[in-house]
Design a protein around this motif. Structure first.
Motif, PDB file in Angstrom:
ATOM      1  N   ASP A  60       2.255  37.247   2.192  1.00  0.00           N
ATOM      2  CA  ASP A  60       2.765  37.217   0.825  1.00  0.00           C
ATOM      3  C   ASP A  60       1.590  37.277  -0.146  1.00  0.00           C
ATOM      4  O   ASP A  60       1.287  36.319  -0.848  1.00  0.00           O
ATOM      5  N   ASP A  61       0.940  38.465  -0.200  1.00  0.00           N
ATOM      6  CA  ASP A  61      -0.225  38.629  -1.059  1.00  0.00           C
ATOM      7  C   ASP A  61       0.202  39.138  -2.430  1.00  0.00           C
ATOM      8  O   ASP A  61       1.391  39.281  -2.726  1.00  0.00           O
ATOM      9  N   ILE A  62      -0.767  39.423  -3.282  1.00  0.00           N
ATOM     10  CA  ILE A  62      -0.444  39.772  -4.659  1.00  0.00           C
ATOM     11  C   ILE A  62       0.368  41.056  -4.738  1.00  0.00           C
ATOM     12  O   ILE A  62       1.304  41.159  -5.558  1.00  0.00           O
ATOM     13  N   ASP A  63       0.072  42.051  -3.920  1.00  0.00           N
ATOM     14  CA  ASP A  63       0.843  43.297  -3.958  1.00  0.00           C
ATOM     15  C   ASP A  63       2.289  43.048  -3.563  1.00  0.00           C
ATOM     16  O   ASP A  63       3.216  43.617  -4.161  1.00  0.00           O
ATOM     17  N   HIS A  64       2.495  42.209  -2.555  1.00  0.00           N
ATOM     18  CA  HIS A  64       3.860  41.888  -2.119  1.00  0.00           C
ATOM     19  C   HIS A  64       4.604  41.131  -3.210  1.00  0.00           C
ATOM     20  O   HIS A  64       5.793  41.412  -3.482  1.00  0.00           O
ATOM     21  N   MET A  65       3.940  40.186  -3.862  1.00  0.00           N
ATOM     22  CA  MET A  65       4.596  39.418  -4.918  1.00  0.00           C
ATOM     23  C   MET A  65       5.020  40.318  -6.077  1.00  0.00           C
ATOM     24  O   MET A  65       6.143  40.204  -6.593  1.00  0.00           O
ATOM     25  N   VAL A  66       4.133  41.212  -6.489  1.00  0.00           N
ATOM     26  CA  VAL A  66       4.461  42.112  -7.591  1.00  0.00           C
ATOM     27  C   VAL A  66       5.655  42.989  -7.222  1.00  0.00           C
ATOM     28  O   VAL A  66       6.592  43.159  -8.018  1.00  0.00           O
ATOM     29  N   ALA A  67       5.643  43.542  -6.009  1.00  0.00           N
ATOM     30  CA  ALA A  67       6.745  44.410  -5.581  1.00  0.00           C
ATOM     31  C   ALA A  67       8.067  43.644  -5.545  1.00  0.00           C
ATOM     32  O   ALA A  67       9.117  44.168  -5.956  1.00  0.00           O
ATOM     33  N   GLU A  68       8.039  42.402  -5.050  1.00  0.00           N
ATOM     34  CA  GLU A  68       9.258  41.604  -4.982  1.00  0.00           C
ATOM     35  C   GLU A  68       9.798  41.290  -6.384  1.00  0.00           C
ATOM     36  O   GLU A  68      11.009  41.369  -6.627  1.00  0.00           O
ATOM     37  N   ALA A  69       8.909  40.940  -7.294  1.00  0.00           N
ATOM     38  CA  ALA A  69       9.357  40.626  -8.651  1.00  0.00           C
ATOM     39  C   ALA A  69       9.902  41.867  -9.359  1.00  0.00           C
ATOM     40  O   ALA A  69      10.922  41.794 -10.056  1.00  0.00           O
ATOM     41  N   GLU A  70       9.239  42.996  -9.168  1.00  0.00           N
ATOM     42  CA  GLU A  70       9.724  44.237  -9.777  1.00  0.00           C
ATOM     43  C   GLU A  70      11.096  44.617  -9.226  1.00  0.00           C
ATOM     44  O   GLU A  70      11.926  45.198  -9.936  1.00  0.00           O
ATOM     45  N   ARG A  71      11.334  44.277  -7.979  1.00  0.00           N
ATOM     46  CA  ARG A  71      12.606  44.629  -7.337  1.00  0.00           C
ATOM     47  C   ARG A  71      13.793  43.975  -8.037  1.00  0.00           C
ATOM     48  O   ARG A  71      14.910  44.513  -8.002  1.00  0.00           O
ATOM     49  N   VAL A  72      13.577  42.826  -8.675  1.00  0.00           N
ATOM     50  CA  VAL A  72      14.690  42.131  -9.323  1.00  0.00           C
ATOM     51  C   VAL A  72      14.596  42.179 -10.848  1.00  0.00           C
ATOM     52  O   VAL A  72      15.348  41.494 -11.538  1.00  0.00           O
ATOM     53  N   ARG A  73      13.683  43.001 -11.366  1.00  0.00           N
ATOM     54  CA  ARG A  73      13.540  43.091 -12.819  1.00  0.00           C
ATOM     55  C   ARG A  73      14.864  43.456 -13.489  1.00  0.00           C
ATOM     56  O   ARG A  73      15.295  42.825 -14.463  1.00  0.00           O
ATOM     57  N   ALA A  74      15.519  44.496 -12.988  1.00  0.00           N
ATOM     58  CA  ALA A  74      16.759  44.950 -13.616  1.00  0.00           C
ATOM     59  C   ALA A  74      17.828  43.859 -13.590  1.00  0.00           C
ATOM     60  O   ALA A  74      18.575  43.681 -14.561  1.00  0.00           O
ATOM     61  N   ALA A  75      17.895  43.121 -12.489  1.00  0.00           N
ATOM     62  CA  ALA A  75      18.889  42.049 -12.391  1.00  0.00           C
ATOM     63  C   ALA A  75      18.611  40.952 -13.412  1.00  0.00           C
ATOM     64  O   ALA A  75      19.536  40.448 -14.069  1.00  0.00           O
ATOM     65  N   ILE A  76      17.340  40.571 -13.558  1.00  0.00           N
ATOM     66  CA  ILE A  76      16.991  39.514 -14.516  1.00  0.00           C
ATOM     67  C   ILE A  76      17.248  39.979 -15.946  1.00  0.00           C
ATOM     68  O   ILE A  76      17.863  39.281 -16.750  1.00  0.00           O
ATOM     69  N   GLU A  77      16.792  41.183 -16.257  1.00  0.00           N
ATOM     70  CA  GLU A  77      16.994  41.681 -17.614  1.00  0.00           C
ATOM     71  C   GLU A  77      18.463  41.997 -17.879  1.00  0.00           C
ATOM     72  O   GLU A  77      18.882  42.083 -19.033  1.00  0.00           O
ATOM     73  N   GLY A  78      19.236  42.115 -16.797  1.00  0.00           N
ATOM     74  CA  GLY A  78      20.671  42.333 -16.928  1.00  0.00           C
ATOM     75  C   GLY A  78      21.485  41.056 -17.000  1.00  0.00           C
ATOM     76  O   GLY A  78      22.711  41.112 -17.066  1.00  0.00           O
ATOM     77  N   GLY A  79      20.803  39.899 -16.947  1.00  0.00           N
ATOM     78  CA  GLY A  79      21.518  38.643 -17.144  1.00  0.00           C
ATOM     79  C   GLY A  79      21.559  37.711 -15.961  1.00  0.00           C
ATOM     80  O   GLY A  79      22.243  36.680 -16.003  1.00  0.00           O
ATOM     81  N   ALA A  80      20.842  38.005 -14.871  1.00  0.00           N
ATOM     82  CA  ALA A  80      20.826  37.101 -13.716  1.00  0.00           C
ATOM     83  C   ALA A  80      20.240  35.756 -14.121  1.00  0.00           C
ATOM     84  O   ALA A  80      19.313  35.667 -14.928  1.00  0.00           O
ATOM     85  N   THR A  81      20.767  34.704 -13.545  1.00  0.00           N
ATOM     86  CA  THR A  81      20.346  33.345 -13.858  1.00  0.00           C
ATOM     87  C   THR A  81      19.371  32.825 -12.811  1.00  0.00           C
ATOM     88  O   THR A  81      19.158  33.446 -11.766  1.00  0.00           O
ATOM     89  N   ARG A  82      18.828  31.651 -13.107  1.00  0.00           N
ATOM     90  CA  ARG A  82      17.964  30.995 -12.106  1.00  0.00           C
ATOM     91  C   ARG A  82      18.733  30.726 -10.817  1.00  0.00           C
ATOM     92  O   ARG A  82      18.188  30.860  -9.719  1.00  0.00           O
ATOM     93  N   GLU A  83      19.984  30.317 -10.934  1.00  0.00           N
ATOM     94  CA  GLU A  83      20.803  30.063  -9.740  1.00  0.00           C
ATOM     95  C   GLU A  83      20.989  31.349  -8.939  1.00  0.00           C
ATOM     96  O   GLU A  83      20.893  31.352  -7.708  1.00  0.00           O
ATOM     97  N   ALA A  84      21.224  32.464  -9.622  1.00  0.00           N
ATOM     98  CA  ALA A  84      21.392  33.743  -8.923  1.00  0.00           C
ATOM     99  C   ALA A  84      20.098  34.188  -8.253  1.00  0.00           C
ATOM    100  O   ALA A  84      20.117  34.849  -7.203  1.00  0.00           O
TER     101      ALA A  84
END
Length: 336
Positions: A60-84
């Motif tokens: 779980d290095d920096i490249d993996h972390m960035v890719a994982e966070a980018e993968r859920v960008r649309a969901a977060i900006e679309g209204g996903a919550t902390r619980e989701a």
């Protein structure tokens, strides 16, 4: 009554690198810097921040972390919550950064500090260990003397039995009254461990952290533990906790491992229910990592939140270390 419009969220991600004062050695690894994923979630009025350092032994290095966070960008900006978020991403540094950013944002939106939202009492300063990276025994003993006399000492071992015994003996001689814990970072086997254990007992070591490799937990079945064993690499998520009973006495919670404060608090409560003691640790992040971990620390028996002391620079404001204690101002993170 008019329906209140829900503000849209925006997510900002960036990588920040924090070099160490000097190389830091543990069993099988030498570190020279921490690469951090910083996440900021904004509703247009408030901004919540979090950071993740990842989990080196899980890839779980920096490249993996960035890719994982980018993968859920649309969901977060679309209204996903902390619980989701708990289902959108697996445990790891990316979820930690995002989860803690959500907590920080929710505190600002609610006008209540994160500790209150978590159902905790107002946080108090905590006694925190300071860690000695593996080095020659005389070097480690000298470094132990430089700590405040009230500071608990955590000693990194390497799995070299003779060298590790010499390290423990030298540090105990230098600090005869100190609380000392040792961390093997998976460096031992069930064959080599018995030689180390009586030496730890003889020198009054309070806890042995992660003696065997992750995946070899069953080797501990039937072993008489003459001092408490703490699980670190063997205890990544909430789902790992129940299997520790009978093999370990303490669970070390790190938010980068479990994926944030939400699961970290759940592990602390589950460990208590199972009769385990609780420890909070860190993956060498900045004060922005220590702040949410400090809330978990309010529930813990052992606190190991010394990551910023290894950094050549930290954030401002930062956590305060004094007299063997750590204090974390709300201005760092999680304030209303």
């Amino acid at each position: 009554m008019a329906t209140q419009r829900i503000r849209e969220l925006t997510l900002d991600l960036r990588v920040e690198r924090f070099p160490y004062h000097q190389p830091f050695r543990i069993s099988g690894h030498v570190f020279t810097e921490t690469a951090l994923l910083v996440a900021e979630i904004s509703d247009g009025m408030h901004v919540g921040r979090g950071e993740g350092a990842g989990v080196y032994y899980l890839g779980d290095d920096i490249d993996h972390m960035v890719a994982e966070a980018e993968r859920v960008r649309a969901a977060i900006e679309g209204g996903a919550t902390r619980e989701a978020l708990q289902q959108l991403l697996p445990p790891g540094g990316a979820r930690n950064a995002l989860d803690c950013a959500f907590w920080d944002l929710e505190a600002k939106q609610a006008g209540r500090p994160a500790w209150a939202l978590a159902g905790l009492d107002a946080p108090k300063p905590l006694r925190s260990t300071m860690t000695l990276g593996a080095d020659r025994p005389e070097v480690m003993a000298k470094a132990a003397l430089a700590f405040d006399p009230a500071t608990p000492v955590k000693v990194k071992l390497t799995g070299d039995v003779e060298e590790d015994i010499a390290r423990v003996a030298a540090i105990r001689a230098a600090r005869p009254d100190a609380w000392i814990g040792v961390d093997a970072n998976q460096g031992y086997t069930i064959e080599t461990l018995p030689e180390l254990l009586p030496v730890l007992v003889a020198h009054g070591v309070a806890v042995l952290e992660q003696p065997l490799r992750r995946g070899r937990e069953a080797d501990l079945d039937g072993l008489v533990r003459p001092l408490p064993f703490a699980a670190d690499e063997s205890a990544v998520t909430l789902g790992d906790t129940a299997a520790l009973v009978g093999r370990f006495d303490v669970v070390n919670i790190k938010l980068d491992k479990c994926g944030g404060l939400t699961e970290g608090l759940a592990i602390a409560h589950e460990a208590r229910r199972l009769g385990l003691e609780v420890m909070v640790g860190n993956m060498m992040g900045s004060s922005l990592s220590m702040a949410p971990s400090y809330l978990v620390g309010q529930l813990c028996d052992i606190v190991d939140l010394d990551g910023p002391i290894f950094l050549a620079r930290d954030r401002e404001p930062g956590v305060v270390y004094h007299g063997g204690m750590i204090d974390c101002p709300e201005a760092i993170w999680g304030g209303a």
